[in-house]
Design an enzyme around this catalytic site. Structure first.
Site: not given
Ligand code: PGA
Length: 315
Positions: A71, A73, A155, A157, A225, A231, A271
C-alpha cells in the site's frame, strides 16, 4: 491474564471441533498489557499433517494462497515510482504468492504500463456506487478501466482520518465485488480499544459490516491492521497477530461458513518490514501481509513477499 486466557481456551467453548483447520497450537506468549480474557474462540490445536497443502506450504490454517499487498498510500512521484517499478520488475518473487501493489490513483496508469504482469494492481479506495457527479472520487469502473484487480477498503486512515463508517465501507465492498474487483477488507482496533479489552469487539463489528453487505467472500481478503501498529514501527508480535487472526477465522466460521473461514486469506498489516515478516509468516493464521512504508522499497518488499518460505520450513 495469561491464566484466565488459558482457562478460556482449554474450556473449549466451541460446540464442535473445527474440521477446516485441524489442530493448532495456542499462542504461548501473551502480552500481559493486553486484555483478551473475555473471549477467545480458538481451541487448542496443533498443526496436523492433514493441513499440509498440495503446493508444499505448511503451517497454514487456511487454504488460501499467501497474499502480499503493498500500500503505497499518498507517496511517490513519477520518478520515484519509476525506480520502484524497475526494482520490482528485477526482483525474484516466490511463485506461490499473490502479489499486489496499490499506487496512488494518479500513478496507476504509469504502474500498469511498466510493471510486470506478475504483480496485480489495487486501488486504495473506491466510490460506493457507479461513478458520476461525485467530485474528487474514483469509481470502481475507472479502476477496472485502468487494469486494477483489487481495491483496499476500510483502511484505518480512511476510517479514522477521513471518517468512513462501517456501513458505508460495507456498501463500497459490495459494489466493488459486484463489479468484479477483489476487496482487501481492512479491520483493526485503536490502542485505547485494545487497552480496554475491546480488540475482538471492534474487529468483529467491522467484520460484520462487511459480512452483512457482501454477497460472497470469494474475492475478499481480510487485512487485520491494528491502528497502533500502522506507520508507528510498533509491529504486533507474532502471537498478538495470530491471536486475532484465529479469532477472525473462527468468527467467519461461525457467522459465514466453514468453507469461507478456510479459504479467506487473513493478512496482517502494521509496521511489517523485511526484518520481521519471516517470524510473522510462521504463524498459521497469517496468510500474508499488507505493507505500507516498507512496500516503497522494492528489494525489501520482495523480501516480505518471499517470507512465505518461512512457512515451508516450519513443519
Ligand atoms: P505500515 O502501513 O506498514 O507503514 O505500518 C500498513 C498499512 O497501513 O497498510
Amino acid at each position: 491474564m495469561a491464566t484466565s486466557l488459558t482457562a478460556h481456551i482449554s474450556g473449549g467453548t466451541q460446540p464442535s471441533a473445527p474440521s477446516f483447520s485441524g489442530l493448532r497450537r495456542i499462542c504461548p506468549n501473551l502480552d500481559a498489557a493486553v486484555s483478551f480474557s473475555h473471549r477467545v474462540y480458538s481451541s487448542t490445536r496443533l498443526v496436523s499433517s492433514s493441513r499440509r497443502s498440495p503446493r508444499g506450504v505448511v503451517a497454514m490454517a487456511g487454504s488460501g494462497k499467501f497474499f502480499v499487498g503493498g500500500n503505497w498510500k499518498c507517496n511517490g512521484t513519477k520518478d520515484s515510482i519509476a525506480k520502484l517499478i524497475s526494482d520490482l520488475n528485477a526482483a525474484t518473487l516466490e511463485a506461490d504468492v499473490d502479489v499486489v501493489v496499490s499506487p496512488p490513483f494518479v500513478y496507476i496508469d504509469q504502474v500498469k504500463s511498466s510493471l510486470t504482469d506478475r504483480i496485480e494492481i489495487s486501488g486504495q479506495n473506491s466510490w460506493v456506487g457507479k461513478g458520476g457527479a461525485f467530485t474528487g472520487e474514483i469509481s470502481v469502473e475507472q479502476l477496472k478501466d485502468l487494469g486494477c484487480k483489487w481495491v483496499i477498503l476500510g483502511h484505518s486512515e480512511r476510517r479514522h482520518v477521513i471518517g468512513e463508517k462501517n456501513e458505508f465501507i460495507g456498501k463500497k465492498a459490495a459494489y466493488a465485488l459486484s463489479e468484479g474487483l477483489g476487496v482487501i477488507a481492512c479491520i483493526g482496533e485503536k490502542l485505547e480499544e485494545r487497552e480496554a479489552g475491546k480488540t475482538f469487539d471492534v474487529c468483529f463489528e467491522q467484520l460484520k459490516a462487511f459480512a452483512d453487505a457482501v454477497p460472497s467472500w470469494d474475492n475478499v481478503v481480510v487485512a487485520y491492521e491494528p491502528v497502533w501498529a500502522i506507520g508507528t514501527g510498533k509491529v504486533a508480535s507474532p502471537q498478538q497477530a495470530q491471536e486475532v487472526h484465529v479469532a477472525v477465522r473462527d468468527w467467519l466460521k461461525k457467522n459465514v461458513s466453514e468453507e469461507v473461514a478456510s479459504k479467506t486469506r487473513i493478512i496482517y498489516g502494521g509496521s511489517v518490514n523485511g526484518g520481521n515478516s519471516a517470524e510473522l509468516a510462521k504463524e498459521e493464521d497469517i496468510d500474508g501481509f499488507l505493507v505500507g512504508g516498507a512496500s516503497l522499497k522494492g528489494p525489501e518488499f520482495a523480501t516480505i513477499v518471499n517470507s512465505v518460505t518461512s512457512k515451508k520450513v516450519a513443519a
